[in-house]
Write an enzyme that holds these catalytic residues in place. Sequence first.
Site, PDB file in Angstrom:
ATOM      1  N   ASP A  17       0.869  -1.182   0.000  1.00  0.00           N
ATOM      2  CA  ASP A  17       0.000   0.000   0.000  1.00  0.00           C
ATOM      3  C   ASP A  17       0.905   1.231   0.000  1.00  0.00           C
ATOM      4  O   ASP A  17       1.711   1.411   0.914  1.00  0.00           O
ATOM      5  CB  ASP A  17      -0.866  -0.056   1.263  1.00  0.00           C
ATOM      6  N   ILE A  18       0.746   2.075  -0.993  1.00  0.00           N
ATOM      7  CA  ILE A  18       1.614   3.254  -1.147  1.00  0.00           C
ATOM      8  C   ILE A  18       1.536   4.170   0.074  1.00  0.00           C
ATOM      9  O   ILE A  18       2.527   4.808   0.444  1.00  0.00           O
ATOM     10  CB  ILE A  18       1.254   4.026  -2.448  1.00  0.00           C
ATOM     11  N   ASN A  31      -5.288  13.444 -10.223  1.00  0.00           N
ATOM     12  CA  ASN A  31      -5.887  13.940 -11.473  1.00  0.00           C
ATOM     13  C   ASN A  31      -5.567  15.429 -11.590  1.00  0.00           C
ATOM     14  O   ASN A  31      -5.022  16.025 -10.658  1.00  0.00           O
ATOM     15  CB  ASN A  31      -7.383  13.645 -11.527  1.00  0.00           C
ATOM     16  N   VAL A  40      -5.550   5.373  -5.659  1.00  0.00           N
ATOM     17  CA  VAL A  40      -4.409   5.867  -4.881  1.00  0.00           C
ATOM     18  C   VAL A  40      -4.725   7.244  -4.293  1.00  0.00           C
ATOM     19  O   VAL A  40      -4.451   7.515  -3.113  1.00  0.00           O
ATOM     20  CB  VAL A  40      -3.151   5.956  -5.777  1.00  0.00           C
ATOM     21  N   ASP A  41      -5.289   8.110  -5.116  1.00  0.00           N
ATOM     22  CA  ASP A  41      -5.583   9.490  -4.710  1.00  0.00           C
ATOM     23  C   ASP A  41      -6.474   9.509  -3.460  1.00  0.00           C
ATOM     24  O   ASP A  41      -6.176  10.199  -2.473  1.00  0.00           O
ATOM     25  CB  ASP A  41      -6.293  10.172  -5.894  1.00  0.00           C
ATOM     26  N   TYR A 128      -7.446   5.019 -14.983  1.00  0.00           N
ATOM     27  CA  TYR A 128      -7.022   5.591 -16.266  1.00  0.00           C
ATOM     28  C   TYR A 128      -6.740   4.543 -17.347  1.00  0.00           C
ATOM     29  O   TYR A 128      -6.457   4.891 -18.492  1.00  0.00           O
ATOM     30  CB  TYR A 128      -5.822   6.520 -16.073  1.00  0.00           C
TER      31      TYR A 128
HETATM   32  P1  ADP Z   1      -4.909   6.144 -12.223  1.00  0.00           P
HETATM   33  O1  ADP Z   1      -6.114   7.056 -12.152  1.00  0.00           O
HETATM   34  O2  ADP Z   1      -3.618   6.892 -12.500  1.00  0.00           O
HETATM   35  O3  ADP Z   1      -5.131   4.967 -13.105  1.00  0.00           O
HETATM   36  P2  ADP Z   1      -5.501   4.643  -9.772  1.00  0.00           P
HETATM   37  O4  ADP Z   1      -5.318   5.166  -8.390  1.00  0.00           O
HETATM   38  O5  ADP Z   1      -6.897   4.410 -10.239  1.00  0.00           O
HETATM   39  O6  ADP Z   1      -4.694   5.666 -10.707  1.00  0.00           O
HETATM   40  O7  ADP Z   1      -4.698   3.280  -9.936  1.00  0.00           O
HETATM   41  C1  ADP Z   1      -3.322   3.192 -10.143  1.00  0.00           C
HETATM   42  C2  ADP Z   1      -2.829   1.856  -9.658  1.00  0.00           C
HETATM   43  O8  ADP Z   1      -2.651   1.906  -8.251  1.00  0.00           O
HETATM   44  C3  ADP Z   1      -3.770   0.703  -9.928  1.00  0.00           C
HETATM   45  O9  ADP Z   1      -2.994  -0.385 -10.404  1.00  0.00           O
HETATM   46  C4  ADP Z   1      -4.366   0.382  -8.551  1.00  0.00           C
HETATM   47  O10 ADP Z   1      -4.639  -0.992  -8.408  1.00  0.00           O
HETATM   48  C5  ADP Z   1      -3.235   0.781  -7.633  1.00  0.00           C
HETATM   49  N1  ADP Z   1      -3.621   1.151  -6.265  1.00  0.00           N
HETATM   50  C6  ADP Z   1      -4.843   1.484  -5.759  1.00  0.00           C
HETATM   51  N2  ADP Z   1      -4.755   1.776  -4.460  1.00  0.00           N
HETATM   52  C7  ADP Z   1      -3.443   1.644  -4.102  1.00  0.00           C
HETATM   53  C8  ADP Z   1      -2.706   1.794  -2.876  1.00  0.00           C
HETATM   54  N3  ADP Z   1      -3.289   2.156  -1.737  1.00  0.00           N
HETATM   55  N4  ADP Z   1      -1.356   1.558  -2.919  1.00  0.00           N
HETATM   56  C9  ADP Z   1      -0.737   1.211  -4.051  1.00  0.00           C
HETATM   57  N5  ADP Z   1      -1.382   1.039  -5.230  1.00  0.00           N
HETATM   58  C10 ADP Z   1      -2.709   1.258  -5.258  1.00  0.00           C
END
Ligand code: ADP
Length: 186
Positions: A17-18, A31, A40-41, A128
């Site tokens: 988890d980031i 975005n 992630v956001d 995206y």
């Molecule tokens: P984007 O809008 O740039 O596609 P997203 O947040 O929808 O960004 O997803 C980007 C990637 O991050 C996806 O592969 C998703 O599965 C992953 N992701 C979602 N939540 C987390 C998290 N808490 N930590 C790390 N990666 C995540």
Amino acid sequence: MQSVQIGTATLELVEGDITRQDTEAIVNAANTSLLGGSGVDGAVHRAGGPQILEECRKIGGCPTGEARISGGGRLAARWVIHTVGPIYRDGKHGEAELLAGAYRNSLRLAGEREIGSVAFPSISTGAYGYPVAEAARIALTTVITFLKTHPEIALVRFVLFGPAALRTYEAALGELSPAGSDPATG
Ligand code: ADP
């Protein structure tokens, strides 16, 4: 977990988890509004608290392919680098260069601020819609190229959400490694 040396820097691939990373900076897949979203956001703002959104409001947005920086609020990371990856259409609308720009500009910002360790999510591969294998190749190539000429960054960690994404990044790194790096143990 996979780890390679790129010159003096370490490049790591981990599942996780980031928002839980202890690198000096984490990167948010934001975005263009920088006002929060899903994936992630959403996780970054939930975990980091309202201070990050307040700073983002003042920053006032970020074009696709560029990056901006805020404090880390309640996160373990001191900084959040907000970058905006491209929305994937068909690969013929500059998506690859915009995705590379998101990684490159995030690292450039880190270098300018003397941030020595950065954790990235897989930008653009969620909402995206960027195909993960192709995005992984671009992400890794861009980061490796940057690290070769910027020894001020000591650690870049890709934090992949789930085993499938980790495997895809590991495979992409395996294909690049002979030319791009020296495999290390770990
Ligand atoms: P984007 O809008 O740039 O596609 P997203 O947040 O929808 O960004 O997803 C980007 C990637 O991050 C996806 O592969 C998703 O599965 C992953 N992701 C979602 N939540 C987390 C998290 N808490 N930590 C790390 N990666 C995540």
